[in-house]
Design an enzyme around this catalytic site. Structure first.
Site, PDB file in Angstrom:
ATOM      1  N   TYR A 133      -3.320  38.835 -32.116  1.00 17.23           N
ATOM      2  CA  TYR A 133      -2.567  38.465 -33.313  1.00 17.23           C
ATOM      3  C   TYR A 133      -1.111  38.914 -33.233  1.00 17.23           C
ATOM      4  O   TYR A 133      -0.261  38.428 -33.985  1.00 17.23           O
ATOM      5  CB  TYR A 133      -3.199  39.063 -34.572  1.00 17.23           C
ATOM      6  CG  TYR A 133      -4.535  38.454 -34.937  1.00 17.23           C
ATOM      7  CD1 TYR A 133      -5.012  37.322 -34.282  1.00 17.23           C
ATOM      8  CD2 TYR A 133      -5.328  39.001 -35.931  1.00 17.23           C
ATOM      9  CE1 TYR A 133      -6.237  36.767 -34.609  1.00 17.23           C
ATOM     10  CE2 TYR A 133      -6.557  38.450 -36.267  1.00 17.23           C
ATOM     11  CZ  TYR A 133      -7.007  37.339 -35.599  1.00 17.23           C
ATOM     12  OH  TYR A 133      -8.217  36.791 -35.928  1.00 17.23           O
TER      13      TYR A 133
ATOM     14  N   LYS B 220     -15.514  42.058 -24.659  1.00 20.39           N
ATOM     15  CA  LYS B 220     -15.864  40.926 -23.799  1.00 20.39           C
ATOM     16  C   LYS B 220     -15.405  41.348 -22.399  1.00 20.39           C
ATOM     17  O   LYS B 220     -14.609  40.665 -21.735  1.00 20.39           O
ATOM     18  CB  LYS B 220     -15.152  39.657 -24.310  1.00 20.39           C
ATOM     19  CG  LYS B 220     -15.594  38.373 -23.651  1.00 20.39           C
ATOM     20  CD  LYS B 220     -16.956  37.888 -24.095  1.00 20.39           C
ATOM     21  CE  LYS B 220     -17.333  36.631 -23.344  1.00 20.39           C
ATOM     22  NZ  LYS B 220     -18.737  36.236 -23.524  1.00 20.39           N
TER      23      LYS B 220
ATOM     24  N   ASP C 282     -20.233  37.941 -28.049  1.00 17.73           N
ATOM     25  CA  ASP C 282     -21.122  36.801 -28.341  1.00 17.73           C
ATOM     26  C   ASP C 282     -22.516  37.301 -28.709  1.00 17.73           C
ATOM     27  O   ASP C 282     -23.147  36.814 -29.655  1.00 17.73           O
ATOM     28  CB  ASP C 282     -21.155  35.809 -27.165  1.00 17.73           C
ATOM     29  CG  ASP C 282     -21.224  36.478 -25.813  1.00 17.73           C
ATOM     30  OD1 ASP C 282     -21.004  37.707 -25.717  1.00 17.73           O
ATOM     31  OD2 ASP C 282     -21.511  35.785 -24.813  1.00 17.73           O
TER      32      ASP C 282
ATOM     33  N   ASP D 165     -12.194  40.488 -36.929  1.00 17.69           N
ATOM     34  CA  ASP D 165     -11.917  39.516 -37.980  1.00 17.69           C
ATOM     35  C   ASP D 165     -13.143  38.624 -38.181  1.00 17.69           C
ATOM     36  O   ASP D 165     -13.632  38.412 -39.296  1.00 17.69           O
ATOM     37  CB  ASP D 165     -10.701  38.681 -37.528  1.00 17.69           C
ATOM     38  CG  ASP D 165     -10.138  37.812 -38.641  1.00 17.69           C
ATOM     39  OD1 ASP D 165     -10.693  37.817 -39.744  1.00 17.69           O
ATOM     40  OD2 ASP D 165      -9.138  37.120 -38.378  1.00 17.69           O
TER      41      ASP D 165
ATOM     42  N   ASP E 270     -16.461  39.017 -41.172  1.00 18.14           N
ATOM     43  CA  ASP E 270     -16.804  37.935 -42.100  1.00 18.14           C
ATOM     44  C   ASP E 270     -18.276  37.558 -41.957  1.00 18.14           C
ATOM     45  O   ASP E 270     -18.957  37.278 -42.938  1.00 18.14           O
ATOM     46  CB  ASP E 270     -15.939  36.695 -41.835  1.00 18.14           C
ATOM     47  CG  ASP E 270     -14.719  36.659 -42.746  1.00 18.14           C
ATOM     48  OD1 ASP E 270     -14.318  37.734 -43.247  1.00 18.14           O
ATOM     49  OD2 ASP E 270     -14.159  35.568 -42.963  1.00 18.14           O
TER      50      ASP E 270
END
Ligand code: NAD
Length: 352
Positions: free
Chosen positions: A136, A187, A219, A243, A247
């Site tokens: 970001y 990852k 994942d 992020d 959620d």
């Protein structure tokens, strides 16, 4: 005296913040609350989603209470003028690098989850998300035109060691007060930035011999969160993975309207806000769920003001309002008392 900057923002922000302020005032503590615009409201007031006066107020305060920012009507503004930029900038300016997002399932709401009650009941998970680094913020970034005339978009995932180290310590310290388990999500099989993340987490873990550290690829973590979420205690991860996973975790609990969050700097100064957005689809109707914002005030008392007693008082008042059957539309089920946003605020104050 507690100095709190109150930034209602856009959409449902002003409605839900009004309820949280009502609950905060009902505690009868000595406090100074100063309000200022941010996001679209900042743009309207001062041509900037983070006006200089708002930033100065936030810097001078001990803590910031934020509603939410954003509205579709600002989507055509230049990127730097969009409401979300105000949020990213205030996090960066205040050096709020640690985002704490609890996912806790209240027994009264077990049926509101889309997952089977036995999978989620008793869920008590804390996601610790790094907030000021990663893709970001990494440079280079942008959209450019290549020599052949084709456009290319670029973002860069970057983490340096000290950024990983400080968020790692936050996660391990929180785990020490909970069930002493940290799951670090990365990852590392594909992304070097997260290969370093994993190495640093292993190094930090040596300072916390009582805490069990495990690693999971993002994942798989996304899958495990819906398969068996109760296996997790503290989950620590980078900005973009956090992020998305936070959620996802929020939905385990039935409604995004229930989940608070805290973003802390190195001295526990914090910005407290609900995990959800500005919900422009329901703004101005007094139907939003204010509980995430009210519970954010409880987190503020706990993490910035070290006031566990009043934090628990608020959390118990929320539980009581739910036990008495009060529900906003997003968590309503047959047989409960459907109330408006302001009435839910009143119910929590009454329970206090
Ligand atoms: P959103 O979280 O605002 O809304 C998603 C859905 O959840 C909507 O149907 C909304 O009505 C509902 N919802 C959210 N909060 C609720 C509450 N308290 N009570 C009842 N229902 C609630 O996400 P979105 O629709 O993707 O984004 C809308 C705007 O919010 C966009 O401009 C986006 O950029 C912004 N946004 C801001 C933040 C923030 O301020 N932290 C976070 C996410 C999105």
């Amino acid at each position: 005296m507690m100095k709190i900057a109150v930034l209602p923002g856009d959409g449902i922000g002003p409605e839900i913040v009004a309820q949280a302020v009502k609950v905060l005032r009902a505690l009868g503590l000595e406090m100074q609350l100063d309000e200022a615009p941010i996001g679209g409201a900042g743009y309207e007031a001062a041509g900037d989603p983070l006006p200089a006066d708002t930033l100065a107020l936030a810097k001078a305060a001990d803590a910031v209470l934020l509603g939410a920012v954003g509205d579709w009507k600002y989507d055509s503004l230049p990127r730097d003028m969009r409401p979300e930029r105000g949020l990213l900038r205030i996090r960066k300016e205040l050096n709020l690098f640690a985002n704490l997002r609890p996912a806790l399932l209240y027994a009264e709401l077990a049926s509101a989850s889309t997952l089977k009650p036995e999978v989620v009941s008793g869920l008590d998970l804390m996601i610790v998300r790094e907030l000021t680094g990663d893709i970001y913020f990494g440079q280079p970034r942008g959209i450019s035109t290549l020599a052949n005339g084709e456009r290319e978009g670029i973002n860069t995932m970057r983490y340096n060691e000290s950024e990983i180290r400080r968020i790692g310590h936050v996660a391990f310290q929180i785990a020490m007060k909970r069930n002493k388990k940290v799951c670090s999500v990365d990852k590392a099989n594909v992304l070097e930035a997260t290969e370093l993340w994993r190495q640093v987490m292993i190094e930090i873990s040596r300072e916390y011999p009582e805490v069990e550290l495990s690693h999971m690829y993002v994942d798989n973590a996304a899958m495990q969160l819906v398969r068996a979420p109760k296996q997790f205690d503290v989950m620590v991860t980078g900005n973009i993975f956090g992020d998305i996973l936070s959620d996802e975790a929020s939905m385990l609990t039935g409604s995004i309207g229930m989940l608070p969050s805290a973003s802390l700097d190195a001295n526990n100064k914090g910005m407290y806000e609900p995990s959800h957005g500005s919900a422009p689809d329901i703004a101005g109707k007094d139907v939003a769920n204010p509980l995430a914002t009210i519970l954010s005030v409880a987190m503020m008392l706990r993490y910035t003001f070290n006031d566990e007693t009043n934090a628990v008082r608020i959390e118990n008042a929320v539980k009581q309002a739910l036990a008495e059957g009060y529900r906003t539309a997003d968590i309503y089920t047959d047989g409960c008392k459907k109330v408006k946003c302001s009435e839910m605020g009143d119910a929590v104050v009454a329970a206090l």
